[in-house]
Design a protein around this motif. Sequence first.
Motif, PDB file in Angstrom:
ATOM      1  N   ASP A 201       0.570  -1.191   0.015  1.00  0.00           N
ATOM      2  CA  ASP A 201       0.019  -0.150  -0.033  1.00  0.00           C
ATOM      3  C   ASP A 201       0.968   1.235  -0.044  1.00  0.00           C
ATOM      4  N   LYS A 202       2.018   1.240   0.808  1.00  0.00           N
ATOM      5  CA  LYS A 202       2.950   2.314   0.774  1.00  0.00           C
ATOM      6  C   LYS A 202       3.685   2.461  -0.587  1.00  0.00           C
TER       7      LYS A 202
ATOM      8  N   LEU B 125      -2.450   1.074  -8.309  1.00  0.00           N
ATOM      9  CA  LEU B 125      -2.519  -0.392  -7.786  1.00  0.00           C
ATOM     10  C   LEU B 125      -1.261  -1.100  -8.196  1.00  0.00           C
ATOM     11  N   VAL B 126      -0.782  -1.757  -7.291  1.00  0.00           N
ATOM     12  CA  VAL B 126       0.281  -2.626  -7.697  1.00  0.00           C
ATOM     13  C   VAL B 126       0.055  -4.205  -7.271  1.00  0.00           C
ATOM     14  N   LYS B 127       0.275  -5.109  -8.268  1.00  0.00           N
ATOM     15  CA  LYS B 127       0.197  -6.469  -7.792  1.00  0.00           C
ATOM     16  C   LYS B 127       1.393  -7.205  -8.641  1.00  0.00           C
TER      17      LYS B 127
ATOM     18  N   LEU C 286      -1.960   2.612 -13.216  1.00  0.00           N
ATOM     19  CA  LEU C 286      -2.351   4.213 -12.705  1.00  0.00           C
ATOM     20  C   LEU C 286      -3.635   4.518 -13.319  1.00  0.00           C
ATOM     21  N   ALA C 287      -4.610   5.150 -12.235  1.00  0.00           N
ATOM     22  CA  ALA C 287      -5.858   5.748 -12.654  1.00  0.00           C
ATOM     23  C   ALA C 287      -6.298   6.678 -12.101  1.00  0.00           C
ATOM     24  N   GLY C 288      -7.237   7.656 -12.432  1.00  0.00           N
ATOM     25  CA  GLY C 288      -7.484   8.982 -11.846  1.00  0.00           C
ATOM     26  C   GLY C 288      -7.634  10.009 -12.931  1.00  0.00           C
ATOM     27  N   GLU C 289      -7.454  11.221 -12.246  1.00  0.00           N
ATOM     28  CA  GLU C 289      -7.719  12.266 -13.095  1.00  0.00           C
ATOM     29  C   GLU C 289      -6.595  13.518 -13.025  1.00  0.00           C
ATOM     30  N   ILE C 290      -5.912  13.886 -14.117  1.00  0.00           N
ATOM     31  CA  ILE C 290      -4.913  14.948 -13.904  1.00  0.00           C
ATOM     32  C   ILE C 290      -5.094  15.938 -15.052  1.00  0.00           C
TER      33      ILE C 290
ATOM     34  N   ASP D 299       1.241  -9.320  -1.905  1.00  0.00           N
ATOM     35  CA  ASP D 299      -0.241  -9.002  -1.707  1.00  0.00           C
ATOM     36  C   ASP D 299      -0.202  -7.642  -2.331  1.00  0.00           C
ATOM     37  N   SER D 300      -1.448  -7.404  -2.851  1.00  0.00           N
ATOM     38  CA  SER D 300      -1.643  -6.139  -3.865  1.00  0.00           C
ATOM     39  C   SER D 300      -1.442  -5.115  -2.930  1.00  0.00           C
ATOM     40  N   GLY D 301      -1.373  -3.923  -3.360  1.00  0.00           N
ATOM     41  CA  GLY D 301      -1.177  -2.516  -2.729  1.00  0.00           C
ATOM     42  C   GLY D 301      -2.240  -1.497  -3.541  1.00  0.00           C
ATOM     43  N   LEU D 302      -2.705  -0.620  -2.849  1.00  0.00           N
ATOM     44  CA  LEU D 302      -3.490   0.455  -3.247  1.00  0.00           C
ATOM     45  C   LEU D 302      -3.391   1.760  -2.587  1.00  0.00           C
ATOM     46  N   THR D 303      -3.218   2.672  -3.457  1.00  0.00           N
ATOM     47  CA  THR D 303      -3.189   3.947  -2.842  1.00  0.00           C
ATOM     48  C   THR D 303      -4.583   4.292  -1.849  1.00  0.00           C
TER      49      THR D 303
END
Length: 392
Positions: free
Chosen positions: A18-19, A46-48, A54-58, A247-251
């Motif tokens: 997550d970090k 998201l990392v796995k 990478l997702a979102g709005e910029i 394990d998966s990680g998420l912001t």
Amino acid sequence: MNIPHLFTSESVGEGHPDKVADLISDSILDACLEQDSASRVACETLVKDNHVVLAGEITTRAQVDYEKVVRDTIREIGYRTAADDEVFFADGVQVLNFLSAQSPDIAQGVDARAVEGKEGCEQGAGDQGIMFGYATDETPEMMPAPIMYAHRIMRELARARHAGEVGWLRPDSKSQVAVVYGKDGQPERIMNVVLSTQHADNVSLKEIRDYCTELVKRVLPSELLRGDTEYFINPTGRFVIGGPHGDSGLTGRKIIVDTYGGMGRHGGGAFSGKDCSKVDRSGAYMCRWVAKHVVAAGLARRCELQVAYAIGKADPVSIMIDVDTFGTAHVGEEEIIRRVRDAFSFKPADMEAALGLRRPIFRLSTNYGHFTKPELPWEQLDPVKLELLRRS
């Protein structure tokens, strides 16, 4: 009167999945702000295994090589090579980019515009929500002891790993500290410490436990460690597969680690990857800054502050000091509220200006708590504000 009680908080290392996601998101935010201070960023990661999404709005005028930022960040954390059959490392990940521009429906609420009945233009809040800030006099950082001690362990473990003091340490790690509080509401002793660290395959459990126990004793206050303090080091006995491979990680999934370890309340909004027009970040920083001033000014030994916003509105829809400052206020609650209102503005544009939030400083905040580093502006006390709060 306070009663004796036990409180436990956890921290995670920079190699925790997550970090990893948080630092990638904040690194992208800073990369945008370095070139364009007006950037609007909401970047989720998201990392796995060997994937980074990478997702979102910029919305920015900056020209950023997002893939390079991702790989440089992973390398900095310490996932440099495929050690111990690790599949997550800087040059081996696949980066998938699903970033787009900010929705115009959101932008119209944030953009500075004329407000009926007022002169000039005002910037609205980027979203609705509630934010909390907390401060206590029980540590020099004005943070709760359990979370500060858990962060200390993680910082020292990372320092030792980066310095190469032992070759078997790997980036993923977690710590947990249980503190017993006395009748005076101050830390009395540490009941137990939990520490799990990823490691190479060729090291014995005894060596891990001996080294980590000494590390813990080195960084925690000796007066709080007793003969019956328990140390749980790598309790499962083996932690070779870790990071995004394990394990998966998420912001945004470590919001309690990022704040007060559960001691102070949390409004629910995550911080990393968001520019300061998102009040769930800037509002929480502002609340922490103000709460810290209330304690430093001697108005209370502990203080929790809450604000709430409506999207597109500049003024908070509420601002209050917790009606019970945990029994530690030295002046009336209503008087504290009045002094806070006179000394601080919680409008988004004013918070940005007061704390300098249009600078690329956010990756400094990502690991080991957003409220623990003296170099960050919301951790710095303003003598003028202190004097305003102290005036009767």
